[in-house]
Motif scaffolding. Structure first.
Motif, PDB file in Angstrom:
ATOM      1  N   HIS A   1      17.908   7.841 -19.887  1.00 55.80           N
ATOM      2  CA  HIS A   1      16.908   8.868 -20.176  1.00 55.80           C
ATOM      3  C   HIS A   1      17.036   9.512 -21.562  1.00 55.80           C
ATOM      4  CE1 HIS A   1      15.601   8.455 -16.066  1.00 55.80           C
ATOM      5  NE2 HIS A   1      16.820   8.719 -15.609  1.00 55.80           N
ATOM      6  N   LYS A   2      18.247   9.622 -22.077  1.00 56.21           N
ATOM      7  CA  LYS A   2      18.398  10.223 -23.396  1.00 56.21           C
ATOM      8  C   LYS A   2      18.297   9.167 -24.501  1.00 56.21           C
ATOM      9  CE  LYS A   2      21.174  13.534 -25.992  1.00 56.21           C
ATOM     10  NZ  LYS A   2      22.352  14.439 -25.956  1.00 56.21           N
ATOM     11  N   PHE A   3      18.957   8.031 -24.262  1.00 57.82           N
ATOM     12  CA  PHE A   3      18.898   6.954 -25.256  1.00 57.82           C
ATOM     13  C   PHE A   3      17.763   5.969 -24.971  1.00 57.82           C
ATOM     14  CE2 PHE A   3      23.176   8.538 -25.679  1.00 57.82           C
ATOM     15  CZ  PHE A   3      23.464   8.406 -27.031  1.00 57.82           C
TER      16      PHE A   3
ATOM     17  N   ASN B   1      27.903   5.687 -31.806  1.00 61.05           N
ATOM     18  CA  ASN B   1      28.727   6.810 -32.275  1.00 61.05           C
ATOM     19  C   ASN B   1      28.394   8.093 -31.521  1.00 61.05           C
ATOM     20  OD1 ASN B   1      30.130   5.288 -34.167  1.00 61.05           O
ATOM     21  ND2 ASN B   1      28.579   5.609 -35.736  1.00 61.05           N
ATOM     22  N   LYS B   2      27.112   8.299 -31.227  1.00 52.44           N
ATOM     23  CA  LYS B   2      26.701   9.489 -30.469  1.00 52.44           C
ATOM     24  C   LYS B   2      27.133   9.368 -29.003  1.00 52.44           C
ATOM     25  CE  LYS B   2      22.729  10.445 -33.447  1.00 52.44           C
ATOM     26  NZ  LYS B   2      21.263  10.520 -33.554  1.00 52.44           N
ATOM     27  N   LEU B   3      26.997   8.135 -28.463  1.00 47.23           N
ATOM     28  CA  LEU B   3      27.372   7.924 -27.067  1.00 47.23           C
ATOM     29  C   LEU B   3      28.865   8.134 -26.863  1.00 47.23           C
ATOM     30  CD1 LEU B   3      26.702   6.957 -24.173  1.00 47.23           C
ATOM     31  CD2 LEU B   3      27.162   4.617 -24.979  1.00 47.23           C
ATOM     32  N   ARG B   4      29.668   7.718 -27.813  1.00 51.30           N
ATOM     33  CA  ARG B   4      31.124   7.850 -27.696  1.00 51.30           C
ATOM     34  C   ARG B   4      31.524   9.306 -27.477  1.00 51.30           C
ATOM     35  NH1 ARG B   4      34.233   5.351 -32.615  1.00 51.30           N
ATOM     36  NH2 ARG B   4      33.074   7.025 -33.651  1.00 51.30           N
TER      37      ARG B   4
ATOM     38  N   GLU C   1       9.219  -2.995 -30.530  1.00 50.61           N
ATOM     39  CA  GLU C   1       9.428  -1.566 -30.322  1.00 50.61           C
ATOM     40  C   GLU C   1       9.100  -1.122 -28.910  1.00 50.61           C
ATOM     41  OE1 GLU C   1      10.698   0.921 -32.315  1.00 50.61           O
ATOM     42  OE2 GLU C   1      11.339  -0.830 -33.440  1.00 50.61           O
ATOM     43  N   SER C   2       9.852  -0.134 -28.432  1.00 51.17           N
ATOM     44  CA  SER C   2       9.544   0.512 -27.161  1.00 51.17           C
ATOM     45  C   SER C   2       8.329   1.412 -27.343  1.00 51.17           C
ATOM     46  CB  SER C   2      10.739   1.343 -26.699  1.00 51.17           C
ATOM     47  OG  SER C   2      10.394   2.117 -25.576  1.00 51.17           O
ATOM     48  N   GLU C   3       7.581   1.625 -26.279  1.00 49.80           N
ATOM     49  CA  GLU C   3       6.408   2.478 -26.371  1.00 49.80           C
ATOM     50  C   GLU C   3       6.779   3.938 -26.583  1.00 49.80           C
ATOM     51  OE1 GLU C   3       4.015   1.845 -22.963  1.00 49.80           O
ATOM     52  OE2 GLU C   3       3.507  -0.229 -23.460  1.00 49.80           O
ATOM     53  N   GLN C   4       7.982   4.317 -26.163  1.00 56.27           N
ATOM     54  CA  GLN C   4       8.409   5.700 -26.295  1.00 56.27           C
ATOM     55  C   GLN C   4       9.459   5.825 -27.371  1.00 56.27           C
ATOM     56  OE1 GLN C   4       9.814   6.602 -22.385  1.00 56.27           O
ATOM     57  NE2 GLN C   4       7.768   7.044 -21.609  1.00 56.27           N
ATOM     58  N   ASN C   5       9.584   7.002 -27.919  1.00 59.03           N
ATOM     59  CA  ASN C   5      10.587   7.230 -28.956  1.00 59.03           C
ATOM     60  C   ASN C   5      11.953   7.444 -28.317  1.00 59.03           C
ATOM     61  OD1 ASN C   5       8.706   7.164 -31.062  1.00 59.03           O
ATOM     62  ND2 ASN C   5       8.172   9.316 -30.733  1.00 59.03           N
ATOM     63  N   ARG C   6      12.983   6.807 -28.949  1.00 59.01           N
ATOM     64  CA  ARG C   6      14.336   6.993 -28.465  1.00 59.01           C
ATOM     65  C   ARG C   6      15.015   8.089 -29.254  1.00 59.01           C
ATOM     66  NH1 ARG C   6      13.379   1.804 -29.082  1.00 59.01           N
ATOM     67  NH2 ARG C   6      14.532   1.769 -31.063  1.00 59.01           N
ATOM     68  N   ILE C   7      16.256   8.347 -28.901  1.00 61.83           N
ATOM     69  CA  ILE C   7      17.030   9.375 -29.601  1.00 61.83           C
ATOM     70  C   ILE C   7      17.174   9.020 -31.069  1.00 61.83           C
ATOM     71  CG2 ILE C   7      19.248   8.270 -29.105  1.00 61.83           C
ATOM     72  CD1 ILE C   7      20.450  11.049 -28.837  1.00 61.83           C
ATOM     73  N   ASP C   8      17.069   9.965 -31.969  1.00 59.17           N
ATOM     74  CA  ASP C   8      17.167   9.702 -33.397  1.00 59.17           C
ATOM     75  C   ASP C   8      18.573   9.308 -33.793  1.00 59.17           C
ATOM     76  OD1 ASP C   8      14.906  12.430 -34.019  1.00 59.17           O
ATOM     77  OD2 ASP C   8      14.496  10.279 -33.804  1.00 59.17           O
TER      78      ASP C   8
END
Length: 305
Positions: free
Chosen positions: A234-236, A267-270, A298-305
């Protein structure tokens, strides 16, 4: 700024940058040193060597333009329309860049003696030109285009027969290098420099095109897999695979999560994993090639920056 966020615009900007690097390498290093490094650029060097015996209109830029036009048709028929459109843009701008950089080089060379690259050490010319051109070609290929010429043959061989770019490069460019050696009557040491160029350029291209995707396959074993899975989903907004595993040390059943992320996302997930479960065990490996939603399209939705 909104225009730069458009993926197609960004891709074309990358392609322009890649073409400019290739043309710079040709105009500032290869042509002055008469290095026949294969491809259309190598054929251009051969024609430039006999420029005094040819009509004024038949220069190296014109020859490269004609060859690129012929191979563009091959790309349209056997590869794809999208590749054709991007490549026609790149291959037609390549001679323009070589002409502009050629004028700049002549201007600098006539006013500053230090810009006479024809007198530079051949090994330095070989190393720097191969790195610059290898990066430029790889950028074009990575974003769905080529500078035309033998790049189109490389793309065709990879798409249809899964032959690595470097293998096709060695075969085609090796033939052109050999032709330049005999036609121009080059010294043997120059031939060795040209072979070094082809090898370095091919390795760089494969490295950037595949490893350059910069993706990581992360494997996570934790007692809090559900919480970590929710973050990934959900976040990534990345797909996750759950695998049942058995811990020989703890003698207990575990679940392992497998997910492919960009290096930035990893790096963010770690940090998130260490916050959720400081005792979690996880490791990651470089993914050489990744295809699917969010990677090759590309995914239709934006992922985490």
């Amino acid at each position: 700024m909104k225009l730069l966020k458009n993926e197609k615009v960004r891709n074309f900007l990358y392609i322009i940058g890649g073409v400019a690097l290739v043309a710079f390498s040709y105009s500032f290093f290869l042509k002055p040193k008469e290095l026949v490094i294969g491809g259309v650029s190598g054929i251009g060097v051969i024609f430039a060597h006999f420029a005094e015996d040819l009509p004024n209109w038949l220069n190296d830029s014109v020859v490269m333009f004609v060859i690129n036009a012929i191979l563009l048709i091959v790309g349209l028929v056997f590869i794809s329309k999208d590749f054709f459109m991007k490549t026609i843009f790149a291959s037609l701008t390549y001679p323009v860049f070589t002409y502009i950089f050629g004028l700049v080089y002549d201007l600098l060379n006539s006013n500053f003696n230090t810009f006479d690259f024809s007198k530079m050490d051949p090994m330095l010319v070989t190393i720097f030109s191969s790195i610059i051109m290898g990066v430029g070609l790889a950028i074009c290929m990575k974003y769905g285009a080529s500078t035309g010429g033998t790049d189109t043959i490389q793309r065709l061989c990879y798409d249809k027969f899964k032959i690595p770019y470097s293998v096709t490069l060695y075969a085609v460019d090796g033939t052109i290098i050999a032709a330049g050696f005999f036609i121009m009557g080059q010294e043997l040491d120059l031939l060795f420099y040209e072979i070094i160029f082809a090898v370095v350029c091919g390795v760089l291209m494969d490295s950037i095109i595949f490893s350059g995707f910069n993706k990581r396959a992360v494997h996570i074993i934790s007692d809090k897999c559900e919480e970590i899975k929710e973050v990934l989903l959900h976040k990534f907004e990345r797909g996750v695979t759950g695998i049942n595993v058995y811990g020989e040390y703890s003698k207990s059943d575990k679940k392992m999560l497998v997910c492919v992320l960009s290096s930035n996302e990893y790096n963010k997930l770690r940090a998130i994993i260490e916050e959720i479960d400081p005792k979690a065990f996880f490791y990651c490996m470089r993914a050489n090639e990744v295809r699917g939603e969010g990677f090759s399209y590309e995914s239709e939705q934006n992922r985490i920056d």
